[in-house]
Design an enzyme around this catalytic site. Structure first.
Site, PDB file in Angstrom:
ATOM      1  N   GLU A 165      25.848   1.551  64.184  1.00 17.93           N
ATOM      2  CA  GLU A 165      26.733   2.839  63.833  1.00 17.93           C
ATOM      3  C   GLU A 165      27.409   3.527  64.955  1.00 17.93           C
ATOM      4  O   GLU A 165      27.259   4.446  66.050  1.00 17.93           O
ATOM      5  CB  GLU A 165      25.424   4.390  64.087  1.00 17.93           C
ATOM      6  CG  GLU A 165      24.274   4.145  62.347  1.00 17.93           C
ATOM      7  CD  GLU A 165      22.879   5.008  62.139  1.00 17.93           C
ATOM      8  OE1 GLU A 165      23.304   5.257  61.277  1.00 17.93           O
ATOM      9  OE2 GLU A 165      22.325   5.286  63.554  1.00 17.93           O
ATOM     10  N   GLU A 271      22.960   2.095  54.568  1.00 20.07           N
ATOM     11  CA  GLU A 271      21.555   2.722  55.563  1.00 20.07           C
ATOM     12  C   GLU A 271      21.394   4.168  55.005  1.00 20.07           C
ATOM     13  O   GLU A 271      22.008   5.043  54.927  1.00 20.07           O
ATOM     14  CB  GLU A 271      21.494   3.127  56.526  1.00 20.07           C
ATOM     15  CG  GLU A 271      21.520   1.573  57.671  1.00 20.07           C
ATOM     16  CD  GLU A 271      21.178   1.915  59.374  1.00 20.07           C
ATOM     17  OE1 GLU A 271      20.390   3.582  59.080  1.00 20.07           O
ATOM     18  OE2 GLU A 271      21.351   1.328  60.336  1.00 20.07           O
TER      19      GLU A 271
END
Ligand code: GCU
Ligand code: CA
Ligand code: CA
Length: 481
Positions: A165, A271
């Site tokens: 991320e 995810e």
């Protein structure tokens, strides 16, 4: 850039080359990846956690995930974590276990001693005083060493994330993208080069959260591209709520399409998650994102830590407090690739393949097809049964047509060969002569005869059932006895 001399590196590379010729990555690059990040499992097991399948039998959690259609396991790596969980030894142990269970593998490098995400990209303590030049070498060396340890265990992960991320880069402050896109790009390249030095066939992923946020993705990946970064796949996270998943899924699919055409790279949703208690919304969300991202050319969908229940306050798993998966996990089964169109069989009352109704066959409400419809008595366990023949085991699509003139659901279960495949709601359709098609459900059928049934689970009985449709390669109606 790293501590190895050229000669030592050449020797290692030769060794790895020899290893690789016997342990090439699985030839599964074409298949859609469905899976889970399960990095917590060893720590959970060490604190006494066990997992149970849908029937309540204790099993290895990896087996349960596999039985729900998953084929890929993702594992995060921290540099020097307190307690050792997600450090290299723990990661390698889990990777060996996943590999031995037949999973494809994704490794996710957080360049930190703990969580790296959009809110924090904290340097590992050991690197804190290093110059930017040293940080590039650190990324290379840590990535190389971890990949090398995996390789010596015969594991060449199909996917490797360089950073987790990294919406605003990694290894703050030096690698903060909004301060220096060039530093961020060069750190990505340090990781990329280390991955490829050990495992040239691994696909390198750069991963950004909020897959629906096209502006964020364009800013991040334009910056990487303009600064010469190398990567193979764009990874996305997606954590919607029951009230906004439809909107966010649509935005994610359009971002996925934009990313594919803008950079010519693959896109993978690495995810996803939703509240473990919102099981109906979560399953619908997952079915939708799996189907639509696959149809749009996406490479996969992975659920983040689905096996977490009552664990570290995390509420977005897909497990019940009784240790069994929620129905949301079934989305990974039903998200299997559809069969080629194949044969369509519409099973009607009184014809071959109709095996009976616990009630009557009626024709007093207009709009039915065939000669009428099955009307179960108002009782729990009242059902309608059919039988088809499949020439070979495989996935088939089931859909039924029903009417419910009451104002409530007529819940039941869809059973295939005696086992419950899914629960069904059979909601009110407005009137007994208003017929509607159910959503389609993917069922794995075996070669030969297969029994299909809808069975009421409450005392109201089922809605009226007009027909059952089965679609797939070579399927046919077959006599019930
Ligand atoms: C009514 C209706 C039937 C239906 C039944 C039910 O009697 O006419 O077709 O099956 O309600 O509640 O199940
Ligand atoms: Ca009835
Ligand atoms: Ca009918």
């Amino acid at each position: 850039m790293d501590e190895l001399t050229g000669r030592a590196r050449a020797a290692i590379t030769t060794t790895l080359f020899l290893l690789m010729s016997f342990h090439a990555p699985a030839a599964s690059a074409q298949a859609f990846a469905k899976g889970a990040d399960v990095s917590w499992i060893t720590q959970m097991e060490a604190s006494g956690y066990r997992w149970y399948n849908d029937n309540g039998t204790q099993q290895d959690v990896l087996q349960i995930l596999k039985d729900h259609g998953m084929n890929t396991i993702r594992l995060r790596v921290w540099v020097n974590p307190a307690g050792g969980w997600n450090g290299v030894n723990d990661v390698v142990a889990k990777a060996i276990r996943a590999r031995n269970a037949g999973f494809r593998i994704m490794i996710d490098f957080h360049y930190s001693d703990s969580w790296a995400d959009p809110g924090k990209q904290t340097k590992p303590a050991a690197w804190r005083t290093h110059t930017f030049q040293q940080l590039m070498a650190d990324v290379y060396q840590h990535t190389f060493n971890t990949m090398n340890t995996l390789a010596t265990n015969g594991i060449f992960p199909e996917f490797v994330q360089v950073g987790n991320e990294t919406n605003n880069g990694m290894l703050w402050e030096e690698g903060r993208a909004s301060s220096s896109m060039q530093n961020y790009a060069w750190l990505v390249n340090s990781g990329y080069d280390a991955v490829k030095a050990v495992s040239p066939n691994s696909k390198v992923i750069v991963h950004v959260s909020n897959g629906y946020d096209n502006g964020l993705f364009r800013w991040n990946f334009d910056g990487l591209r303009d600064n010469g970064a190398r990567w193979d796949i764009i990874g996305m996270s997606l954590y919607p709520e029951p009230g906004n998943w439809q909107t966010l899924n649509s935005q994610t699919i359009s971002n996925l399409n934009d990313m594919r055409s803008r950079y010519g790279k693959g896109v993978m949703i690495v995810e996803v998650g939703m509240s473990a208690t919102e099981v109906t919304a979560s399953k619908a969300f997952l079915q939708d994102i799996i189907t639509r991202s696959r149809n749009a050319g996406g490479l996969g969908v992975l659920y983040w830590e689905p096996q977490a229940y009552n664990w570290q306050g995390y509420t977005k798993g897909a497990w019940n407090a009784n240790g069994r998966p929620t129905i949301a996990l079934d989305a990974f089964i039903e998200g299997s690739p559809p069969q080629p169109p194949g044969t369509i069989v519409i099973l009607q009352e009184n014809l071959t393949g109709f095996c009976g109704v616990d009630g009557t066959i009626d024709n007093n409400h207009a709009g039915y097809t065939g000669t009428g419809f099955a009307n179960t008595s108002n009782a729990s366990n009242a059902g309608v049964r059919w039988r088809v023949n499949a020439p070979a085991a495989g996935n088939f699509t089931l859909q039924w047509r029903f009417a419910n003139g009451t104002t409530g659901n007529r819940p039941g279960s869809l059973r295939v060969n005696g086992a419950t495949l899914s629960t069904v709601t059979l909601p009110a359709t407005g009137a007994w002569n208003t017929w509607t098609n159910s959503g389609s459900v993917t069922a794995g059928l075996r070669a030969g005869a297969n029994d299909i049934a809808l069975v009421a689970t409450t005392s109201g009985g089922l809605a009226n059932i007009d027909s059952m449709t089965v679609q797939g390669n070579g399927v046919s109606a077959t006599a019930c006895n």
